[in-house]
Design a protein around this motif. Structure first.
Motif, short mmCIF file in Angstrom:
data_model
loop_
_atom_site.label_atom_id
_atom_site.label_comp_id
_atom_site.label_asym_id
_atom_site.label_seq_id
_atom_site.Cartn_x
_atom_site.Cartn_y
_atom_site.Cartn_z
N UNK A 1 4.61 2.72 -21.42
CA UNK A 1 4.16 2.65 -20.04
C UNK A 1 2.64 2.80 -20.02
N UNK A 2 1.98 1.93 -19.26
CA UNK A 2 0.52 1.99 -19.16
C UNK A 2 0.10 3.20 -18.34
N UNK A 3 -1.18 3.56 -18.47
CA UNK A 3 -1.71 4.67 -17.67
C UNK A 3 -1.58 4.38 -16.18
N UNK A 4 -1.83 3.14 -15.78
CA UNK A 4 -1.74 2.77 -14.36
C UNK A 4 -0.31 2.90 -13.86
N UNK A 5 0.65 2.45 -14.64
CA UNK A 5 2.06 2.56 -14.24
C UNK A 5 2.49 4.02 -14.16
N UNK A 6 2.03 4.83 -15.10
CA UNK A 6 2.36 6.26 -15.08
C UNK A 6 1.74 6.94 -13.85
N UNK A 7 0.52 6.56 -13.50
CA UNK A 7 -0.12 7.13 -12.32
C UNK A 7 0.64 6.74 -11.05
N UNK A 8 1.08 5.50 -10.96
CA UNK A 8 1.84 5.08 -9.79
C UNK A 8 3.16 5.84 -9.70
N UNK A 9 3.82 6.06 -10.82
CA UNK A 9 5.06 6.83 -10.82
C UNK A 9 4.81 8.26 -10.35
N UNK A 10 3.73 8.86 -10.82
CA UNK A 10 3.37 10.21 -10.37
C UNK A 10 3.08 10.22 -8.88
N UNK A 47 -11.07 0.70 -18.83
CA UNK A 47 -10.27 1.62 -19.64
C UNK A 47 -10.59 3.05 -19.26
N UNK A 48 -9.54 3.79 -18.91
CA UNK A 48 -9.73 5.20 -18.56
C UNK A 48 -10.14 5.44 -17.12
N UNK A 49 -10.29 4.38 -16.32
CA UNK A 49 -10.69 4.56 -14.93
C UNK A 49 -9.69 3.87 -14.01
N UNK A 50 -8.67 4.63 -13.63
CA UNK A 50 -7.67 4.15 -12.68
C UNK A 50 -7.93 4.81 -11.33
N UNK A 51 -7.84 4.00 -10.29
CA UNK A 51 -8.04 4.52 -8.94
C UNK A 51 -6.80 4.24 -8.10
N UNK A 52 -6.53 5.12 -7.16
CA UNK A 52 -5.48 4.88 -6.19
C UNK A 52 -6.12 4.24 -4.97
N UNK A 98 -6.36 2.64 8.01
CA UNK A 98 -7.21 3.55 7.26
C UNK A 98 -7.18 3.12 5.80
N UNK A 99 -8.34 3.10 5.19
CA UNK A 99 -8.47 2.72 3.78
C UNK A 99 -9.12 3.88 3.02
N UNK A 100 -8.60 4.14 1.83
CA UNK A 100 -9.23 5.15 0.98
C UNK A 100 -8.90 4.81 -0.46
N UNK A 101 -9.91 4.80 -1.31
CA UNK A 101 -9.75 4.54 -2.74
C UNK A 101 -10.47 5.66 -3.49
N UNK A 102 -9.78 6.22 -4.49
CA UNK A 102 -10.41 7.32 -5.23
C UNK A 102 -9.88 7.35 -6.66
N UNK A 103 -10.72 7.82 -7.60
CA UNK A 103 -10.28 7.94 -8.99
C UNK A 103 -9.25 9.07 -9.08
N UNK A 104 -8.09 8.78 -9.63
CA UNK A 104 -7.02 9.76 -9.61
C UNK A 104 -6.38 9.98 -10.96
N UNK A 105 -6.77 9.22 -11.95
CA UNK A 105 -6.11 9.29 -13.25
C UNK A 105 -6.14 10.65 -13.91
#
Length: 133
Positions: A1-10, A47-52, A98-105
């Motif tokens: 599972x990729x880091x992005x997929x794991x973050x979405x699951x969390x 790489x290493x920078x996933x945002x929600x 409402x829009x919000x994007x932030x680094x969450x990894x």
């Protein structure tokens, strides 16, 4: 599972504490919080920078008046996180999002829940204020 997929699951498991969730596709989770619905996606910027990326439907099909414009600007300025915008500034009616994007990894679960709760609760407050007018 990729880091992005794991973050979405969390994120999906965490926002389930705030309201009912749905998984319309493998790349997003939708959560119902009060009268609003929000879509959450993960974007990998490098790489290493996933945002929600969160998009919350605050209000739908409101008359697009100067008063609404002023209210959206006022309520948006009061947000600690995110931005509040009309979907169609020139139309007869408009939705408010409402829009919000932030680094969450790298966030642990409790800080991630806290940020998501703050953002989504602010959207609910804005919805209640805009629709009550």
């Amino acid at each position: 599972m990729t880091d992005a997929a794991a973050l979405l699951e969390r994120a999906a498991a965490i926002v389930a504490e705030l309201g009912p969730t749905d998984r319309p596709d493998a790349e997003s989770v939708v959560v119902q919080v009060g009268p609003t619905r929000a879509s959450i996606r993960v974007l990998t910027l490098s790489d290493g920078l996933d945002v929600l990326a969160l998009t919350q439907m605050v209000a739908m099909d409101l008359p697009n008046t100067p008063t609404l414009r002023d209210d959206v600007e006022t309520f948006g300025a009061q947000l600690s996180f995110g931005s509040l915008r009309r979907s169609d500034p020139d139309g007869v009616t408009t939705d408010v999002l409402q829009y919000y994007t932030f680094p969450a990894g790298k966030l642990d679960d409790l800080p991630l829940l806290t940020v998501l709760h703050i953002v989504l609760a602010a959207g609910v407050d804005a919805a209640e204020r805009l629709v009550a007018k």
